[in-house]
Design an enzyme around this catalytic site. Structure first.
Site, PDB file in Angstrom:
ATOM      1  N   GLU A  42       0.315   3.586   1.832  1.00 41.95           N
ATOM      2  CA  GLU A  42       0.412   4.015   3.236  1.00 41.95           C
ATOM      3  C   GLU A  42       1.819   3.788   3.792  1.00 41.95           C
ATOM      4  O   GLU A  42       2.195   4.405   4.790  1.00 41.95           O
ATOM      5  CB  GLU A  42      -0.607   3.248   4.096  1.00 41.95           C
ATOM      6  CG  GLU A  42      -2.051   3.639   3.848  1.00 41.95           C
ATOM      7  CD  GLU A  42      -2.445   4.969   4.476  1.00 41.95           C
ATOM      8  OE1 GLU A  42      -1.811   5.367   5.455  1.00 41.95           O
ATOM      9  OE2 GLU A  42      -3.378   5.611   3.960  1.00 41.95           O
ATOM     10  N   LYS A  77       2.185  -3.459   6.878  1.00 44.62           N
ATOM     11  CA  LYS A  77       2.441  -3.664   5.442  1.00 44.62           C
ATOM     12  C   LYS A  77       3.925  -3.477   5.110  1.00 44.62           C
ATOM     13  O   LYS A  77       4.434  -4.118   4.186  1.00 44.62           O
ATOM     14  CB  LYS A  77       1.588  -2.704   4.618  1.00 44.62           C
ATOM     15  CG  LYS A  77       0.121  -3.096   4.512  1.00 44.62           C
ATOM     16  CD  LYS A  77      -0.114  -4.292   3.587  1.00 44.62           C
ATOM     17  CE  LYS A  77      -1.609  -4.492   3.321  1.00 44.62           C
ATOM     18  NZ  LYS A  77      -1.925  -5.679   2.536  1.00 44.62           N
ATOM     19  N   TYR A 119      -1.505  -0.062  10.523  1.00 45.56           N
ATOM     20  CA  TYR A 119      -1.735  -0.802   9.272  1.00 45.56           C
ATOM     21  C   TYR A 119      -0.528  -0.670   8.354  1.00 45.56           C
ATOM     22  O   TYR A 119      -0.014  -1.672   7.817  1.00 45.56           O
ATOM     23  CB  TYR A 119      -3.005  -0.258   8.596  1.00 45.56           C
ATOM     24  CG  TYR A 119      -3.157  -0.582   7.132  1.00 45.56           C
ATOM     25  CD1 TYR A 119      -3.270  -1.896   6.688  1.00 45.56           C
ATOM     26  CD2 TYR A 119      -3.203   0.441   6.172  1.00 45.56           C
ATOM     27  CE1 TYR A 119      -3.417  -2.190   5.333  1.00 45.56           C
ATOM     28  CE2 TYR A 119      -3.357   0.158   4.825  1.00 45.56           C
ATOM     29  CZ  TYR A 119      -3.458  -1.158   4.412  1.00 45.56           C
ATOM     30  OH  TYR A 119      -3.608  -1.440   3.074  1.00 45.56           O
ATOM     31  N   THR A 148       0.809  -1.219   0.000  1.00 44.70           N
ATOM     32  CA  THR A 148       0.000   0.000   0.000  1.00 44.70           C
ATOM     33  C   THR A 148       0.843   1.271   0.000  1.00 44.70           C
ATOM     34  O   THR A 148       1.949   1.291   0.568  1.00 44.70           O
ATOM     35  CB  THR A 148      -0.913   0.014   1.251  1.00 44.70           C
ATOM     36  OG1 THR A 148      -1.527   1.305   1.348  1.00 44.70           O
ATOM     37  CG2 THR A 148      -0.143  -0.223   2.541  1.00 44.70           C
TER      38      THR A 148
HETATM   39  P1  NAP Z   1     -11.233  -5.639   1.649  1.00 41.63           P
HETATM   40  O1  NAP Z   1     -12.367  -5.385   0.722  1.00 41.63           O
HETATM   41  O2  NAP Z   1     -11.267  -5.073   3.022  1.00 41.63           O
HETATM   42  O3  NAP Z   1     -11.028  -7.239   1.751  1.00 41.63           O
HETATM   43  C1  NAP Z   1     -10.200  -7.793   2.729  1.00 41.63           C
HETATM   44  C2  NAP Z   1     -10.246  -9.306   2.589  1.00 41.63           C
HETATM   45  O4  NAP Z   1      -9.376  -9.880   3.575  1.00 41.63           O
HETATM   46  C3  NAP Z   1     -11.635  -9.896   2.822  1.00 41.63           C
HETATM   47  O5  NAP Z   1     -11.809 -10.959   1.925  1.00 41.63           O
HETATM   48  C4  NAP Z   1     -11.527 -10.397   4.253  1.00 41.63           C
HETATM   49  O6  NAP Z   1     -12.413 -11.467   4.532  1.00 41.63           O
HETATM   50  C5  NAP Z   1     -10.097 -10.909   4.272  1.00 41.63           C
HETATM   51  N1  NAP Z   1      -9.537 -11.062   5.640  1.00 41.63           N
HETATM   52  C6  NAP Z   1      -9.378 -10.081   6.548  1.00 41.63           C
HETATM   53  N2  NAP Z   1      -8.815 -10.594   7.662  1.00 41.63           N
HETATM   54  C7  NAP Z   1      -8.629 -11.930   7.442  1.00 41.63           C
HETATM   55  C8  NAP Z   1      -8.117 -13.011   8.207  1.00 41.63           C
HETATM   56  N3  NAP Z   1      -7.676 -12.846   9.464  1.00 41.63           N
HETATM   57  N4  NAP Z   1      -8.064 -14.256   7.658  1.00 41.63           N
HETATM   58  C9  NAP Z   1      -8.522 -14.456   6.405  1.00 41.63           C
HETATM   59  N5  NAP Z   1      -9.036 -13.470   5.625  1.00 41.63           N
HETATM   60  C10 NAP Z   1      -9.096 -12.222   6.140  1.00 41.63           C
HETATM   61  O7  NAP Z   1      -9.853  -5.135   0.996  1.00 41.63           O
HETATM   62  P2  NAP Z   1      -9.538  -4.694  -0.518  1.00 41.63           P
HETATM   63  O8  NAP Z   1      -9.921  -3.264  -0.676  1.00 41.63           O
HETATM   64  O9  NAP Z   1     -10.065  -5.707  -1.450  1.00 41.63           O
HETATM   65  O10 NAP Z   1      -7.954  -4.730  -0.490  1.00 41.63           O
HETATM   66  C11 NAP Z   1      -7.254  -5.917  -0.837  1.00 41.63           C
HETATM   67  C12 NAP Z   1      -5.824  -5.778  -0.361  1.00 41.63           C
HETATM   68  O11 NAP Z   1      -5.219  -4.643  -0.977  1.00 41.63           O
HETATM   69  C13 NAP Z   1      -5.667  -5.590   1.153  1.00 41.63           C
HETATM   70  O12 NAP Z   1      -4.557  -6.319   1.580  1.00 41.63           O
HETATM   71  C14 NAP Z   1      -5.381  -4.109   1.297  1.00 41.63           C
HETATM   72  O13 NAP Z   1      -4.571  -3.852   2.427  1.00 41.63           O
HETATM   73  C15 NAP Z   1      -4.634  -3.821   0.008  1.00 41.63           C
HETATM   74  N6  NAP Z   1      -4.773  -2.434  -0.419  1.00 41.63           N
HETATM   75  C16 NAP Z   1      -6.002  -1.951  -0.735  1.00 41.63           C
HETATM   76  C17 NAP Z   1      -6.124  -0.632  -1.125  1.00 41.63           C
HETATM   77  C18 NAP Z   1      -7.467  -0.061  -1.487  1.00 41.63           C
HETATM   78  O14 NAP Z   1      -7.539   1.153  -1.707  1.00 41.63           O
HETATM   79  N7  NAP Z   1      -8.508  -0.866  -1.605  1.00 41.63           N
HETATM   80  C19 NAP Z   1      -4.994   0.196  -1.215  1.00 41.63           C
HETATM   81  C20 NAP Z   1      -3.753  -0.349  -0.895  1.00 41.63           C
HETATM   82  C21 NAP Z   1      -3.651  -1.670  -0.522  1.00 41.63           C
HETATM   83  P3  NAP Z   1     -13.915 -11.226   5.073  1.00 41.63           P
HETATM   84  O15 NAP Z   1     -14.769 -11.034   3.827  1.00 41.63           O
HETATM   85  O16 NAP Z   1     -14.192 -12.484   5.798  1.00 41.63           O
HETATM   86  O17 NAP Z   1     -13.906 -10.007   5.948  1.00 41.63           O
END
Ligand code: NAP
Length: 332
Positions: free
Chosen positions: A133, A159, A155, A131
């Protein structure tokens, strides 16, 4: 046809990635964690996913990032050719409330999954969703792969640890471990407690008389906001590269929360100044003023470039909220 394992398959990015991989003919396996509800709304509503499950091309496996043995067992059973590691606690403000859980799921969870790959499927390609971040209050603008890491929230600190592990496993064990340094990316599938989704939802609901105001923290924060579907294509390009490496995926543009409000409320036919209220409850203990990414390396080496503009993104998010209120389906 490749065999792919996705952690975080039920999330915003995981669901778009799954659809893209299924369209490409791949076999997709996803990690899901135990919960009292079996509804996985982002996957359940995607027609491609229902069809693929019936055809045996989409499989869900119970595992948790806190449970090494479950991760080892899934990697041993699936024998994936690619792992996309997208799971973890990734909400900045919540990471101040749950710092230990954030470190465990986002930081140590990456270590556990990397170890599972190293021990059970060392030829597998491993992708980490890192990220912007990690740069904290950035020392330069725009931020690129060489910008120093200086995290300012739990967070981001987790990361940084995860990204360093990817680099260490690449160097020490020769794993094809790579990462995308992802700037904010949004969509109608964004979690409901993220600011862009809150704004899009409130604009739609206020336009229908269902709500009266929207309470937000700092309006001046500026972010490089892209569309999740574009970012997912970047992830696939990073994994398909000749050599494993880390790439910034960003739009190169920056907009304030206030800009997002202005555009979103305008899509709904409203003036945001009449409805948006700032509320100290939503202000983060430490916030980053601005992010802006330089994705020129991804463009040069991978041919990746985002396709969706800021205005198009805001419009498709508000339109999707309005459609949901009308009971109409969109492909999000
Ligand atoms: P999201 O919608 O919050 O999805 C997070 C996923 O992780 C969900 O499937 C969640 O499962 C699963 N999860 C969380 N804790 C877990 C655990 N302890 N064991 C197993 N599964 C777990 O996130 P996203 O926006 O798709 O982002 C995907 C990745 O990209 C993340 O790693 C995030 O940090 C990174 N990222 C995102 C952004 C952004 O702007 N979206 C920017 C930079 C980096 P549940 O459905 O069961 O909750």
């Amino acid at each position: 046809m490749a065999r792919i394992l996705i952690s975080g398959i039920t999330g915003q990015d995981g669901s778009y990635l799954t659809e893209a991989l299924l369209r490409a003919g791949d076999e997709v396996h996803g990690l899901v964690r135990q919960s009292s509800l079996l509804t996985r709304s982002r996957l359940d509503t995607a027609p491609a996913c229902a069809a693929a499950r019936a055809e045996g091309r989409l499989h869900l496996h119970y595992a948790d990032l806190s449970d090494s043995s479950s991760l080892q067992a899934v990697v041993r059973t699936v024998r994936p050719e690619v792992v996309y590691h997208l799971a973890g606690q990734s909400h900045v403000k919540i990471s101040f409330e749950l710092p230990e859980y954030t470190a465990d799921s986002t930081g140590l969870g990456t270590l556990r999954l990397l170890e599972a790959v190293r021990q059970q499927a060392p030829a597998c390609r491993f992708f980490l969703a890192a990220t912007s971040e990690i740069f904290g209050e950035p020392s330069e603008s725009p931020q690129s792969e060489t910008t120093p890491m200086a995290p300012v929230n739990p967070y981001a600190a987790a990361k940084v640890y995860a990204l360093n592990l990817v680099r260490i496993y690449r160097r020490a064990y020769g794993l094809f471990a790579c990462s995308g340094i992802l700037f904010n990316h949004e969509s109608p599938r964004r979690g409901e407690n993220y600011v862009t989704r809150k704004i899009a939802r409130a604009a739609a609901r206020i336009s229908r008389g269902l709500e009266k105001e929207l309470r937000l923290g700092t309006l001046s924060s500026r972010r490089d906001w892209g569309y999740a579907k574009d970012v997912v294509e970047g992830m696939r390009a990073i994994v398909a590269a000749q050599e494993p490496s880390d790439y910034v995926l960003a739009t190169g543009e920056t907009h304030s929360v206030e800009d997002f409000c202005r555009e979103a409320f305008a899509v709904a036919g409203l003036d945001y100044r009449e409805y948006v209220v700032t509320d100290p409850h939503f202000v983060r203990p430490v916030d980053i003023t601005e992010t802006r990414g330089d994705a020129s390396r991804a463009h040069r080496e991978l041919g990746w470039r985002p396709k969706t503009s800021f205005s198009e993104l805001v419009k498709l998010m508000v339109d999707s909220e309005v459609a949901a209120l009308d009971g109409r389906e969109t492909d999000g």
